[in-house]
Design an enzyme around this catalytic site. Structure first.
Site, short mmCIF file in Angstrom:
data_model
loop_
_atom_site.label_atom_id
_atom_site.label_comp_id
_atom_site.label_asym_id
_atom_site.label_seq_id
_atom_site.Cartn_x
_atom_site.Cartn_y
_atom_site.Cartn_z
N LYS A 186 21.69 35.53 38.31
CA LYS A 186 22.04 34.82 39.54
C LYS A 186 22.54 33.41 39.21
CE LYS A 186 17.18 33.45 40.06
NZ LYS A 186 15.91 33.77 40.74
N ARG A 236 7.54 34.16 50.31
CA ARG A 236 8.95 33.78 50.25
C ARG A 236 9.84 34.95 50.67
NH1 ARG A 236 12.14 32.04 44.73
NH2 ARG A 236 11.89 34.27 44.35
N TYR A 275 25.38 0.07 37.77
CA TYR A 275 25.24 -0.18 39.21
C TYR A 275 23.92 -0.88 39.52
CZ TYR A 275 29.22 2.66 40.68
OH TYR A 275 30.47 3.15 40.91
N MET A 334 28.28 8.51 38.58
CA MET A 334 28.79 9.85 38.89
C MET A 334 29.45 10.49 37.66
SD MET A 334 31.70 11.06 41.58
CE MET A 334 30.96 10.29 43.01
C1 LIG Z 1 14.95 34.03 39.71
C2 LIG Z 1 14.07 35.23 39.73
C3 LIG Z 1 13.66 35.84 38.52
C4 LIG Z 1 13.88 35.21 37.18
O1 LIG Z 1 12.95 34.15 36.99
P1 LIG Z 1 12.79 33.39 35.62
O2 LIG Z 1 11.60 32.53 35.82
O3 LIG Z 1 14.04 32.61 35.40
O4 LIG Z 1 12.59 34.40 34.56
C5 LIG Z 1 12.97 37.03 38.61
N1 LIG Z 1 12.67 37.60 39.81
C6 LIG Z 1 13.04 37.03 40.97
C7 LIG Z 1 12.67 37.68 42.24
C8 LIG Z 1 13.73 35.82 40.97
O5 LIG Z 1 14.05 35.24 42.14
#
Ligand SMILES: *Cc1c(COP(=O)(O)O)cnc(C)c1O
Length: 377
Positions: free
Chosen positions: A51, A150, A272, A320
């Protein structure tokens, strides 16, 4: 000369491409990390969480490398990410969408063979309706909330869900999954609580394979492995917990070019807000990356970069597009226009810089952005 210095020389030699920074992604290291995790998991298998553009490292290249290494299960967060990845990977690779089934995407999802993680009874019903209208059965993963609040089917919906599943026979559940909230803390009692909840679920929903662990969960031991783990950060060299024995290799290095050097007298204000005032004469270098390149502003007057193993503190605020560093510790003339300094590499890990910035390695990695020249090894 240590290997870091050698690597630096190599970069120095090639800094004529005009890029302000070079992000190097070691695909061989990602493959080795996949191997290491797979052997910890056997006989369970390792998926790959790709992802957010494989945590910023490039989902296409990373996924292809992992496919070549034997990975066949790929998780993304969003349907659009899955759609982009689908044509890249051979058909025997399965692509799962963690955030679930978005209304309006059902037909496209079904037709492209993308597999949703169903997080609620509503989503299960939507997928069932899509399967009915397409007159075929559709694969899915079913996620349960075991205590993170979640994503996933909440405990109070499980009885009704069991009835739904019996009715919606055109939805083929490949496996069930849940996600650990505290897997990066080995001693956190929430891990055992979630494991116990998962055990109750497997009693209520017998006969399904289980996917439970992210990177951290893999290190919690076999009870947490199910049949398929879902590592993300560990593939990319992030240490999921305070592991004494870290079997993972670093994957990213980042070198940024010097765009100006100067010497300032005592009392000079730097950056800055003039927050840093030189205590004595200082030699400074300005490097060509800032918060727009994923180096958080919270590194102002806290973080550092390295050159040949010498720590060069960040002075004043992170801008930046640039950061000013104190190079007084280096022999005069060491850094000149175009020289590269190490932001991530042998002398500074993702965890080091994350700690200095007051965040986690995940956030550093996913924000590195697209202004660096990327190199895949
Ligand atoms: C992002 C995610 C993972 C991977 O998590 P890591 O800690 O990066 O290994 C696995 N399962 C779900 C549901 C996630 O959202």
């Amino acid at each position: 000369m240590d290997s870091g210095a050698l690597e630096f020389q190599a970069f120095d030699a090639v800094n004529n491409e005009g890029a302000s920074g070079y992000l190097t992604i070691d695909l061989a290291a990602i493959r080795k990390n996949y191997e290491a995790l797979s052997s910890m998991l056997a006989p369970a298998r390792a998926a790959a969480v790709v992802k957010a553009d494989a945590y910023g490292l490039g989902a296409e290249d990373v996924s292809q490398a992992l496919y070549d290494q034997g990975c066949r299960h790929f998780f993304v967060a969003q349907f659009m990410e899955a759609q982009a990845l689908r044509p890249i990977l051979p058909q025997d690779a399965q692509i799962f969408v963690l955030n679930g089934l978005q209304p309006g995407t059902e037909t496209a999802c079904a037709k492209t063979g993308i597999i949703p993680v169903l997080n609620s009874r509503t989503q299960l019903r939507q997928w069932h309706v899509a399967a009915s209208s397409l007159k075929r059965s559709l694969p899915a993963v079913l996620q349960f909330d075991t205590g993170m609040s979640r994503l996933g089917v909440p405990p109070q919906d499980r009885v009704a869900l069991a009835t739904d599943l019996k009715a919606f026979t055109n939805v083929e559940i490949l496996f069930i999954m849940s996600h650990l909230a505290s897997a990066d803390e080995i001693d956190n009692g929430q891990n055992a609580d979630q494991l116990a909840e998962m055990a109750r679920i497997t009693e209520e929903f017998a006969g399904f394979d289980i996917s439970f662990s992210n990177s951290g969960g893999i290190f919690l031991g076999g009870d947490y492995h199910g049949v398929l783990a879902r590592p993300g950060i560990a593939l990319y060299g992030g240490i999921p917990s305070g592991q004494a024995l870290n079997p993972l290799r670093p994957v990213v290095s980042l070198h940024v070019a010097v765009v100006q050097t100067r010497t300032v007298p005592a009392g000079a204000r730097i950056g800055y807000g003039g927050t840093h005032v030189a205590a004595g004469e200082m030699r400074l270098a300005t490097i060509a990356a800032g918060y727009a390149d994923g180096l958080p502003r919270s590194l102002s007057d806290r973080g550092a970069v390295y050159h040949d193993g010498v720590r060069l503190p960040i002075v004043g605020r992170v801008s930046m597009d640039s950061i000013t560093i104190d190079v007084t510790a280096l022999p005069e003339g060491t850094l000149t226009l175009g020289s590269l300094v190490e932001v991530l590499g042998p002398h500074q890990t993702l965890e080091d810089i994350a700690e200095a910035a007051g965040t986690i390695s995940y956030e550093i990695l996913t924000r590195l952005g697209h202004r660096y020249a990327r190199r895949y090894r």
